[in-house]
Enzyme design. Structure first.
Site, PDB file in Angstrom:
ATOM      1  N   GLU A 209      48.424  34.212  36.766  1.00 37.52           N
ATOM      2  CA  GLU A 209      47.256  33.667  36.052  1.00 37.52           C
ATOM      3  C   GLU A 209      47.080  34.334  34.690  1.00 37.52           C
ATOM      4  O   GLU A 209      47.021  35.579  34.595  1.00 37.52           O
ATOM      5  CB  GLU A 209      45.977  33.843  36.895  1.00 37.52           C
ATOM      6  CG  GLU A 209      44.745  33.296  36.154  1.00 37.52           C
ATOM      7  CD  GLU A 209      43.505  33.097  37.011  1.00 37.52           C
ATOM      8  OE1 GLU A 209      43.602  33.242  38.252  1.00 37.52           O
ATOM      9  OE2 GLU A 209      42.443  32.798  36.435  1.00 37.52           O
TER      10      GLU A 209
ATOM     11  N   ASP B 282      38.796  31.194  46.114  1.00 35.26           N
ATOM     12  CA  ASP B 282      37.472  31.825  46.079  1.00 35.26           C
ATOM     13  C   ASP B 282      36.742  31.455  44.785  1.00 35.26           C
ATOM     14  O   ASP B 282      35.581  31.811  44.591  1.00 35.26           O
ATOM     15  CB  ASP B 282      37.559  33.339  46.289  1.00 35.26           C
ATOM     16  CG  ASP B 282      38.349  34.040  45.208  1.00 35.26           C
ATOM     17  OD1 ASP B 282      38.912  33.375  44.324  1.00 35.26           O
ATOM     18  OD2 ASP B 282      38.406  35.289  45.259  1.00 35.26           O
TER      19      ASP B 282
HETATM   20  O1  KIV Z   1      40.361  30.914  43.383  1.00 34.47           O
HETATM   21  C1  KIV Z   1      41.122  30.159  42.761  1.00 34.47           C
HETATM   22  O2  KIV Z   1      40.818  28.994  42.486  1.00 34.47           O
HETATM   23  C2  KIV Z   1      42.422  30.681  42.358  1.00 34.47           C
HETATM   24  C3  KIV Z   1      43.284  29.826  41.505  1.00 34.47           C
HETATM   25  C4  KIV Z   1      42.815  29.870  40.116  1.00 34.47           C
HETATM   26  C5  KIV Z   1      44.705  30.212  41.602  1.00 34.47           C
HETATM   27  O3  KIV Z   1      42.749  31.778  42.701  1.00 34.47           O
END
Ligand code: KIV
Length: 310
Positions: free
Chosen positions: A198, A60
């Site tokens: 993260e 997202d």
């Molecule tokens: O939305 C995204 O790109 C993510 C990644 C950073 C894991 O959730």
């Protein structure tokens, strides 16, 4: 007779093995790092395929990287499905994970299952991802029970960044680190096949890795995870502006794109483009016949004075 050595035909290129959940588990067991990257459309997915990554996430983060929203919060399920479908059509080998957007899974198990099923049925995703532990772990359990594999995401969870005090690293005190660890364990218990960590201290990752049987994919979580993920636009330098500390830029594609468009603009303005090789030809006799067919344009077009052939 020629004494040239006989060259046997090259063996057929070995097709890469389709990435499955069990292959990811195998990689973890073997200590082989798992490579994950985001992609949001057909060309970026093709690039990920050609580069041989293991997992493609239609994150997202697309809300910000390709749709221009100020955060990941506003992106809708329909927008995500359109992007995920485009990515699907560019992929054969990597596992394709679709990110469930904010507001599309939190309300109830029924809502979560219905949204996850749309990602599988309408966009062809192999799995979905959701953020946080707590109630999200219950939603993950329901989605897994409905037959859709789920990837969890803990630490900095951008969908709820405001509640976390902004886009900042998480788990930096023992109590907050324990919260992150508990979220990860709850998602594992709920049946998630992998978990993203993260922006958490490497020491927290080190401490919890022995408790996690499923692959852990890190982004700003240190080197101890089973794999790494980065956002396509971050790692290729496709946009300008601030990047998180964990981003390593491997290219400056934005600069290359600006240079390309600028060179094109300069050529058009200087009439250097198009050149003969960029045009289509017509046989001389066809040109003659066309001239005949056009006749006298002034008479036939009511007095407008033009000549198509110059
Ligand atoms: O939305 C995204 O790109 C993510 C990644 C950073 C894991 O959730």
């Amino acid at each position: 007779m020629s004494s040239a050595p006989r060259i046997s035909p090259a063996p057929p290129a070995k097709r890469p093995r389709k990435v499955t959940l069990s292959l990811l588990q195998e990689k973890k067991a073997l200590g082989e790092p798992i490579v994950m990257v985001t992609a949001y459309d057909h060309p970026s997915a093709q690039v990920a395929e050609a580069a041989g990554v293991d997992v493609v996430l239609v994150g997202d983060s697309a809300a910000m990287t390709v749709l221009g929203y100020p955060s990941t919060v506003p992106v809708s399920v329909d927008e995500m499905l359109m992007l995920a479908g485009a990515a699907r059509r560019g992929l054969e080998t990597p596992l394709l994970v679709g990110d469930l957007p904010f507001g599309s899974y939190e309300v109830s198990d029924e809502q979560a299952v219905a949204t996850a099923q749309r990602f599988v049925k309408e966009a062809g995703c192999d799995a979905v991802k959701l953020e946080r532990g707590g109630a999200s772990a219950d939603r993950a359990r329901a989605i897994v029970a409905a037959g859709v594999p789920v990837m969890g995401h803990v630490g900095l969870t951008p969908q709820t960044a405001t509640a976390l005090g902004g886009y900042r690293s998480q788990g930096r005190t023992a109590e907050r680190a324990l919260d992150v660890a508990e979220d990860a364990l709850a998602l594992q218990d709920a049946g998630c096949f992998a978990i993203v960590f993260e922006a958490v201290p490497s020491a927290l990752t080190d401490a919890i890795m022995p408790r996690l049987e499923v692959p852990v994919i890190g982004i700003g979580a240190g080197p101890a995870t089973d794999g790494q993920v980065l956002v396509f636009h971050d790692l290729l330098g496709i946009y300008d502006g601030h990047a998180a500390r964990f981003v390593k830029r491997y290219a400056n594609v934005r600069r290359a794109m600006i240079e390309g468009i600028t060179a094109y603009s300069d050529d058009v303005r200087a009439r250097r483009y198009p050149e003969a090789e960029h045009g289509y030809t017509m046989a001389p006799d066809e040109i003659e016949r066309l001239r005949g067919l056009l006749g006298n344009p002034r008479a036939e077009r009511g007095g407008v004075d033009f000549d198509l052939m110059g």
